[in-house]
Design an enzyme around this catalytic site. Structure first.
Site, short mmCIF file in Angstrom:
data_model
loop_
_atom_site.label_atom_id
_atom_site.label_comp_id
_atom_site.label_asym_id
_atom_site.label_seq_id
_atom_site.Cartn_x
_atom_site.Cartn_y
_atom_site.Cartn_z
N GLU A 279 -0.10 -0.09 2.76
CA GLU A 279 -0.26 -1.04 3.57
C GLU A 279 -0.79 -1.15 5.10
OE1 GLU A 279 2.45 -5.04 1.60
OE2 GLU A 279 2.95 -4.08 3.39
N HIS A 300 4.94 17.29 -16.81
CA HIS A 300 4.73 17.24 -18.39
C HIS A 300 3.79 15.96 -18.66
CE1 HIS A 300 7.45 20.72 -19.53
NE2 HIS A 300 7.94 20.40 -18.29
N LYS A 413 -2.13 -14.03 -3.71
CA LYS A 413 -1.44 -15.19 -3.53
C LYS A 413 -2.03 -16.34 -3.73
CE LYS A 413 1.93 -12.99 -0.47
NZ LYS A 413 2.58 -12.87 0.78
#
Length: 423
Positions: A279, A300, A413
């Protein structure tokens, strides 16, 4: 204290790290004088020294009043959740039943999770800490609406008011207003402290105190990191040296940074770290893409890609020097062919896995930065939090971006609200 080793990164750089010393000096002054981009969000800078001791005392008293609860439910998302979760996982003993239990909610929109949480809480003696600067962030607001109804139905409205604590803005916002109206115990998120930099405020300290974490040692660790960051010299300031090294690796064509751990308890610290750097730096087409991996588990799965994939990766390894002692037993049959390491500590085997992996990845063109802490305790958690915060500020300023805003977060949003029909 920590150790920082960049020798296995320097060979990949096109520029000497110390050539940026003058620029670092200038940016250090910008940070300390609070004169750069986003300077109104630098309240975290002195927080290890200026934290509200009276507020911390209130938290201790609140904990004593509710010392018999089975659980504390912390409602929050992003910086209102990740720091507390990171510290809790960093410091808890695996498989040990914790009382009170620390439960998180409001960090996603899973109906399955919330439905079963409410059912789980039916038989628990619990309290709620809702954390939100505004009180209108969708995920925690939804969770709080459900949990508020649950706790009021369980204990009655009057008793529920004593069991809900709000960590929010000191003077405005819907959660602040609700807390005033209902008489909830209130704790402050200061205007000049952004969520991802708020671990050492009431946002993190209240949950930590409730589960018995030694916050005094945590603060001492952060204070030591603060003092270690006062000299801008790259020969002394490890946080700045880390920031410069990752910046120059990016300049050299490495676009992805993995934070690597060899201890599962560090996995959520990496989640906090990803928000901190993601951010703070990821804007304007700039910033490293930050990932994390837990070794040897992810060797792995991701190991092939890291070893032999696109050469745009470097690793920062968070290494722990002292861990628990447990030896590998000798077995006469030796069907698994492990007797060659019988009697060795598992931590020794883990260390050799770290060294062998580092060597292989460096040979494969993956630079390595190694950050070593002595052990996983409250002191080192506090130190690492401040170390990465100040490193992040320097790193973002080297990129010439504002470390303290996150305009891109609003895009999803707006679309979600439109799809939901919000007026």
């Amino acid at each position: 204290m920590i150790k920082l080793d960049i020798k296995d990164a320097k060979k990949f750089l096109k520029t000497n790290v110390f050539s940026l010393q003058d620029q670092v000096n200038e940016l250090h002054d910008v940070i300390q004088n609070k004169s750069g981009l986003g300077n109104d969000f630098l309240g975290w800078l002195d927080l290890p020294l200026t934290y509200d001791k009276e507020e911390l005392d209130r938290i201790y008293k609140l904990k004593e009043q509710h010392k018999n609860v089975d659980a504390i439910v912390v409602i929050g998302i992003g910086g209102s959740y990740l720091g507390a979760k990171a510290g809790y996982e960093f410091l808890k003993t695996p498989f040990k039943k914790q009382k009170p239990e620390l439960i998180f909610a409001g960090h996603h929109l899973s109906a399955n999770y919330l439905k079963h949480l409410l059912k789980y809480l039916n038989k628990k003696n619990y309290v709620i800490n809702v954390i939100s600067k505004s009180g209108t962030t969708t995920e925690p607001a939804v969770a709080f609406r459900l949990l508020k109804a649950h706790i009021e139905n369980k204990y009655g409205v009057k008793e529920a008011r004593k069991r809900i604590f709000a960590t929010t803005d000191k003077a405005r916002g819907s959660l602040y207003q609700l807390a005033i109206n209902e008489g909830y115990e209130r704790f402050v998120i200061e205007d000049n402290v952004g969520g991802r930099f708020s671990v050492l405020s009431a946002v993190g300290l209240l949950p930590f105190v409730f589960v018995g974490i030694d916050v005094e040692k945590m603060i001492k660790g952060a204070q030591d990191a603060y003092h270690d960051a006062q000299d801008p010299s790259l020969k002394k300031n490890k946080a700045y040296l880390y920031a410069v090294t990752r910046f120059l690796l990016n300049q050299s064509g490495k676009d992805v940074e993995y934070l690597i751990n060899y201890e599962p308890r560090l996995a959520f610290f990496a989640e906090w770290w990803k928000q901190l750097f993601g951010e703070s730096e990821g804007k304007g087409g700039k910033g490293l893409l930050v990932h994390s991996a837990s070794f040897t588990t992810d060797l792995h799965s991701l190991g092939q890609q890291i070893q032999d994939g696109n050469r745009i990766i470097f690793e920062t390894v968070l290494n722990v020097k002292k861990t628990d002692k447990l030896s590998i037993p000798f077995v006469e049959e030796d069907l698994d062919k492990l007797n060659y390491i019988a009697g060795k500590e598992i931590s020794y085997v883990n260390e050799q896995a770290f060294l062998g992996t580092k060597e292989a990845h460096i040979d494969g063109g993956v630079p390595n930065i190694v950050i070593t802490i002595d052990k996983m305790d409250a002191y080192h958690f506090g130190y690492l939090v401040y170390f990465f915060e100040i490193a992040c500020a320097m790193s973002a300023y080297l990129l010439e971006v504002n470390p303290f805003d996150q305009p891109g977060v609003e895009a999803y949003k707006k679309n979600m609200f439109r799809l939901l029909g919000k007026k």
